[in-house]
Design a protein around this motif. Sequence first.
Motif, PDB file in Angstrom:
ATOM      1  N   VAL A 133       5.866  18.789  10.175  1.00  0.00           N
ATOM      2  CA  VAL A 133       6.754  17.908  10.940  1.00  0.00           C
ATOM      3  C   VAL A 133       7.959  18.678  11.460  1.00  0.00           C
ATOM      4  O   VAL A 133       8.365  18.521  12.619  1.00  0.00           O
ATOM      5  CB  VAL A 133       7.209  16.711  10.074  1.00  0.00           C
ATOM      6  CG1 VAL A 133       8.340  15.954  10.763  1.00  0.00           C
ATOM      7  CG2 VAL A 133       6.039  15.771   9.810  1.00  0.00           C
ATOM      8  N   THR A 134       8.533  19.522  10.616  1.00  0.00           N
ATOM      9  CA  THR A 134       9.669  20.345  11.046  1.00  0.00           C
ATOM     10  C   THR A 134       9.275  21.257  12.203  1.00  0.00           C
ATOM     11  O   THR A 134      10.016  21.416  13.183  1.00  0.00           O
ATOM     12  CB  THR A 134      10.194  21.194   9.878  1.00  0.00           C
ATOM     13  OG1 THR A 134      10.630  20.333   8.825  1.00  0.00           O
ATOM     14  CG2 THR A 134      11.365  22.061  10.326  1.00  0.00           C
ATOM     15  N   ALA A 135       8.081  21.848  12.098  1.00  0.00           N
ATOM     16  CA  ALA A 135       7.595  22.728  13.164  1.00  0.00           C
ATOM     17  C   ALA A 135       7.397  21.945  14.463  1.00  0.00           C
ATOM     18  O   ALA A 135       7.708  22.437  15.556  1.00  0.00           O
ATOM     19  CB  ALA A 135       6.286  23.387  12.742  1.00  0.00           C
ATOM     20  N   LEU A 136       6.893  20.726  14.345  1.00  0.00           N
ATOM     21  CA  LEU A 136       6.679  19.899  15.531  1.00  0.00           C
ATOM     22  C   LEU A 136       8.006  19.466  16.159  1.00  0.00           C
ATOM     23  O   LEU A 136       8.097  19.303  17.380  1.00  0.00           O
ATOM     24  CB  LEU A 136       5.847  18.668  15.166  1.00  0.00           C
ATOM     25  CG  LEU A 136       4.368  18.928  14.873  1.00  0.00           C
ATOM     26  CD1 LEU A 136       3.718  17.696  14.263  1.00  0.00           C
ATOM     27  CD2 LEU A 136       3.638  19.334  16.157  1.00  0.00           C
ATOM     28  N   GLU A 137       9.016  19.269  15.337  1.00  0.00           N
ATOM     29  CA  GLU A 137      10.327  18.886  15.860  1.00  0.00           C
ATOM     30  C   GLU A 137      10.998  20.055  16.576  1.00  0.00           C
ATOM     31  O   GLU A 137      11.638  19.870  17.618  1.00  0.00           O
ATOM     32  CB  GLU A 137      11.213  18.386  14.724  1.00  0.00           C
ATOM     33  CG  GLU A 137      10.809  17.030  14.176  1.00  0.00           C
ATOM     34  CD  GLU A 137      11.657  16.615  12.997  1.00  0.00           C
ATOM     35  OE1 GLU A 137      11.771  15.390  12.762  1.00  0.00           O
ATOM     36  OE2 GLU A 137      12.206  17.501  12.297  1.00  0.00           O
ATOM     37  N   MET A 138      10.872  21.263  16.013  1.00  0.00           N
ATOM     38  CA  MET A 138      11.530  22.431  16.581  1.00  0.00           C
ATOM     39  C   MET A 138      10.707  23.092  17.685  1.00  0.00           C
ATOM     40  O   MET A 138      11.261  23.776  18.559  1.00  0.00           O
ATOM     41  CB  MET A 138      11.811  23.456  15.479  1.00  0.00           C
ATOM     42  CG  MET A 138      12.769  22.963  14.399  1.00  0.00           C
ATOM     43  SD  MET A 138      14.382  22.491  15.082  1.00  0.00           S
ATOM     44  CE  MET A 138      14.928  24.063  15.758  1.00  0.00           C
ATOM     45  N   GLY A 139       9.388  22.883  17.641  1.00  0.00           N
ATOM     46  CA  GLY A 139       8.496  23.549  18.589  1.00  0.00           C
ATOM     47  C   GLY A 139       8.870  23.359  20.045  1.00  0.00           C
ATOM     48  O   GLY A 139       8.972  24.348  20.796  1.00  0.00           O
ATOM     49  N   PRO A 140       9.068  22.119  20.521  1.00  0.00           N
ATOM     50  CA  PRO A 140       9.415  21.922  21.930  1.00  0.00           C
ATOM     51  C   PRO A 140      10.694  22.646  22.340  1.00  0.00           C
ATOM     52  O   PRO A 140      10.780  23.173  23.459  1.00  0.00           O
ATOM     53  CB  PRO A 140       9.581  20.397  22.030  1.00  0.00           C
ATOM     54  CG  PRO A 140       8.707  19.860  20.950  1.00  0.00           C
ATOM     55  CD  PRO A 140       8.836  20.837  19.828  1.00  0.00           C
ATOM     56  N   ILE A 141      11.681  22.696  21.460  1.00  0.00           N
ATOM     57  CA  ILE A 141      12.938  23.380  21.774  1.00  0.00           C
ATOM     58  C   ILE A 141      12.707  24.882  21.913  1.00  0.00           C
ATOM     59  O   ILE A 141      13.216  25.522  22.842  1.00  0.00           O
ATOM     60  CB  ILE A 141      13.985  23.095  20.677  1.00  0.00           C
ATOM     61  CG1 ILE A 141      14.285  21.601  20.610  1.00  0.00           C
ATOM     62  CG2 ILE A 141      15.267  23.879  20.943  1.00  0.00           C
ATOM     63  CD1 ILE A 141      15.185  21.214  19.463  1.00  0.00           C
ATOM     64  N   VAL A 142      11.933  25.446  20.984  1.00  0.00           N
ATOM     65  CA  VAL A 142      11.627  26.875  21.038  1.00  0.00           C
ATOM     66  C   VAL A 142      10.842  27.213  22.305  1.00  0.00           C
ATOM     67  O   VAL A 142      11.129  28.197  23.001  1.00  0.00           O
ATOM     68  CB  VAL A 142      10.840  27.310  19.791  1.00  0.00           C
ATOM     69  CG1 VAL A 142      10.382  28.759  19.923  1.00  0.00           C
ATOM     70  CG2 VAL A 142      11.687  27.130  18.535  1.00  0.00           C
ATOM     71  N   LEU A 143       9.845  26.380  22.637  1.00  0.00           N
ATOM     72  CA  LEU A 143       9.042  26.608  23.835  1.00  0.00           C
ATOM     73  C   LEU A 143       9.903  26.513  25.092  1.00  0.00           C
ATOM     74  O   LEU A 143       9.722  27.288  26.039  1.00  0.00           O
ATOM     75  CB  LEU A 143       7.897  25.591  23.900  1.00  0.00           C
ATOM     76  CG  LEU A 143       6.766  25.786  22.885  1.00  0.00           C
ATOM     77  CD1 LEU A 143       5.765  24.638  22.985  1.00  0.00           C
ATOM     78  CD2 LEU A 143       6.060  27.120  23.103  1.00  0.00           C
TER      79      LEU A 143
END
Length: 204
Positions: free
Chosen positions: A17-27
């Motif tokens: 869930v943390t990865a999914l929350e941060m993923g769009p910002i990183v991308l």
Amino acid sequence: MNDGDGKVSEHKNKGLVTALEMGPIVLFFVAYLLLRDRVFVIGGTEYSGFILITAGFIPVLALSMLAIWRITGTLSRMQVATLVLVVVFGGLTVWFNDERFFKMKPTLIYLLFGGILLVGLLRGQSYLRMVMGELIPLDQAGWMILTRRFCAFFFGLALLNEVVWRTMSTDAWVNFKTFGLTAAIFVFFIAQGKLFREHGNEKE
């Protein structure tokens, strides 16, 4: 499944869930670094790399929220509000080919969150506890203090975002949004250590 397996599974889910929350910002940040200096012509109209990245960020965030909902079975009010504002202001950014709409989005998000908390405080309630009550064990007095601090913090971030995007370059704003806001939230929580110690409720 035994208790150990259950804890491992829960830990993995939280990490995902943390990865999914941060993923769009990183991308978003990586795509900006790659496309910020490029201009694309679509249907006879020129679009900067920032505009196209914004257009791509909307479905990526929506898919991320969908995945979180499938994993956890729920979305927080903050996640829903963030998604709605991204869709609205990201859409306006692309429609009018004007990056200012997307840059205003964090301001409105923080004003919305701060305003909601302020309404609760005026009613003598901590709406923050309704959202984070299971994550942070505090007594009632602690929740009220933390809510007041969060309220001021959100309004401060809204003001800071306005100053940054109106007075600095797009590069500076993207760095601020990607790293500055994350660092500010981290420092804010670290600064609450004394509050957590004095008002922690271990029974909860």
